[in-house]
Design an enzyme around this catalytic site. Structure first.
Site, PDB file in Angstrom:
ATOM      1  N   GLU A  81      -8.696  80.676  -8.043  1.00  0.00           N
ATOM      2  CA  GLU A  81      -8.952  82.026  -7.546  1.00  0.00           C
ATOM      3  C   GLU A  81      -9.797  81.937  -6.288  1.00  0.00           C
ATOM      4  O   GLU A  81     -10.783  81.213  -6.249  1.00  0.00           O
ATOM      5  CB  GLU A  81      -9.701  82.902  -8.569  1.00  0.00           C
TER       6      GLU A  81
ATOM      7  N   GLU B  92     -13.088  81.177 -16.419  1.00  0.00           N
ATOM      8  CA  GLU B  92     -14.466  81.583 -16.155  1.00  0.00           C
ATOM      9  C   GLU B  92     -15.309  81.699 -17.429  1.00  0.00           C
ATOM     10  O   GLU B  92     -15.711  82.798 -17.837  1.00  0.00           O
ATOM     11  CB  GLU B  92     -14.479  82.894 -15.358  1.00  0.00           C
TER      12      GLU B  92
END
EC number: 3.2.1.21
Length: 448
Positions: free
Chosen positions: A352, A166
């Site tokens: 995720e 991320e």
């Protein structure tokens, strides 16, 4: 009843991150990270929580891997604590840290679970932050040293590598919005950080190839999907900024050799520029084998000049939300996976996806039906994309365990296994057993 059959080689898994589960923050030579500093600063984390102990997985990894084995998953995505390997960020290696990850990786492989390794999941050594952190190009070479050490140590043991988790969070959430460590609020710093981590990514991929490391390597952005509140050009542009900053700002340089020009111009109007040096874009463009996609929610956005540096405001449209307040709308996953096809039909892993549902143990059970519903809806969308011909290779549910949820502390629970943080007792939730059936069958059953 509808059956959604998945490909025979589909990689079912789950995921965690080092700081969120390991604990043992001062044991066996580990140095401090920016998250230790941030969490120990009053007012930064809900309830003053920290990751000193977390899920104590550093001492309980055998129990956790046993639970993974019983879950039946094919892969486990975990991250490595950089300060556990290099307590000062670079320089001397901490052998005890390497030994710990060898024990974890060996036990995973012995149990038929493929290790899926994330090198950086936000825990920058504090010693590097003291010298400017990711805003200082020195950190690039420190990261490459860390990555090379891992490649050499775990060649043949790990077949899937991600450089960064991320990057939007690393750059903007942490250095512009100040929500995560190190808690800075400067747009130029955020842009510097994002660029430097991409250079570090590219150099690490290059070193991965030079060393002949086995397996695949990529990066895992947290993608966002947004739809405009109205048909106005301003609302459409606000949505484009939201989507592109999460996805294209980090993937377009890798795949196309440039940053999105409309965002470059947008930031320039705010006095911020990308610190590109000669050769940087060639380095960033090193070919990768796959990308990981982290997806949780989509939003409805409209233009609002008072809504932060993107001037893009999220509107509550009455959708159901998880306990962290994120709208549940699985269609966004389908849309964003198709959106990313502009970079080619690349191998994609959902690294995720999950829901924050704060159900507690009642009579020895956790009946987390809302989490099951969330996962089911999103897996239907994953199946749709595979049916459309996209190369979606695996799905890793977030998360294996309830854990330290960053600025939310222990207030928000994403795990398929409940953790009592006072006793460290693990209790598999109903979602754990539901997911075990999905994995075992290799298909998803829904009722329509």
């Amino acid at each position: 009843m509808t059956i959604f059959q998945f490909p025979q080689d589909f990689m079912w898994g789950t995921a965690t991150a080092a700081y969120q589960i390991e604990g043992a923050y001062q044991e066996d030579g580990r140095g401090l990270s920016i998250w230790d500093t941030f969490a120990h600063t009053p007012g930064k984390v809900f309830n003053g929580d920290n990751g000193n102990v977390a899920c104590d997985s550093y001492h309980r990894y055998e129990e956790d891997i046993r639970l993974m084995k019983e879950l039946g998953i094919r892969t486990y995505r975990f991250s490595v604590s950089w300060p556990r390997i290099f307590p000062n960020g670079d320089g001397e290696v901490n052998q005890e840290g390497l030994d710990y990850y060898h024990r974890v990786v060996d036990l995973l492989n012995d149990n038929g679970i493929e290790p899926f390794c994330t090198l950086y999941h936000w825990d920058l050594p504090q010693a590097l932050q003291d010298a400017g952190g990711w805003g200082n190009r020195r950190t690039i070479q420190a990261f490459v040293q860390f990555a090379e050490t891992m490649f050499r140590e775990f060649h043949g043991k790990i077949q899937h590598w991600l450089t960064f988790n991320e990057p939007w969070c690393i750059a903007f959430l942490s250095n512009m919005l100040g929500v995560h460590a190190p808690g800075l609020t400067n747009l130029q710093t955020a842009i510097d950080v994002g660029h430097h981590l991409l250079v570090a990514h590219g150099l690490s991929v290059r070193r991965f190839r030079e060393l002949g490391t086995s397996g695949q390597i990529g990066i895992a952005p947290n993608v966002s999907w947004a739809v405009p509140y109205s048909t106005s050009e301003e609302d459409k542009a606000a949505c484009a900024r939201t989507i592109s900053l999460h996805s294209d700002w980090f993937l377009q340089p890798i795949y196309q050799g440039s940053y999105p020009q409309f965002l470059v111009d947008w930031f320039a109007e705010q006095g911020a520029t990308v610190p590109i040096q000669d050769g940087d874009m060639d380095i960033i463009g090193e070919p990768i084998d796959m990308i990981g996609i982290n997806y949780y929610s989509m939003s409805v956005n409209r233009f609002n000049p008072e809504a932060g540096f993107l001037q893009s405001e999220e509107i509550n449209m009455g959708l159901p939300v998880t306990d962290i307040g994120w709208p549940v709308e699985s269609r966004g996953l389908y849309e964003v996976l198709h959106y990313l096809q502009k970079y080619g039909n690349i191998d994609i892993y959902i690294t995720e996806n999950g829901a924050c549902i704060n159900d507690e143990v009642v009579n020895g059970k956790v009946q987390d039906d809302r989490r099951i519903s969330y996962m089911q809806q999103h897996l239907v969308q994953v199946h749709r994309t595979i049916h459309d011909g996209l190369h979606v290779k695996g799905y890793m549910a977030w998360s294996l365990l309830d854990n330290f949820e960053w600025a939310e502390g222990y207030n928000m629970r994403f795990g398929m296994i409940h953790v009592d943080f006072r006793t460290q007792v693990r209790t598999p939730k109903e979602s754990y057993y539901w997911y075990r059936n999905v994995v075992s069958n290799n298909w998803l059953e829904t009722r329509r």
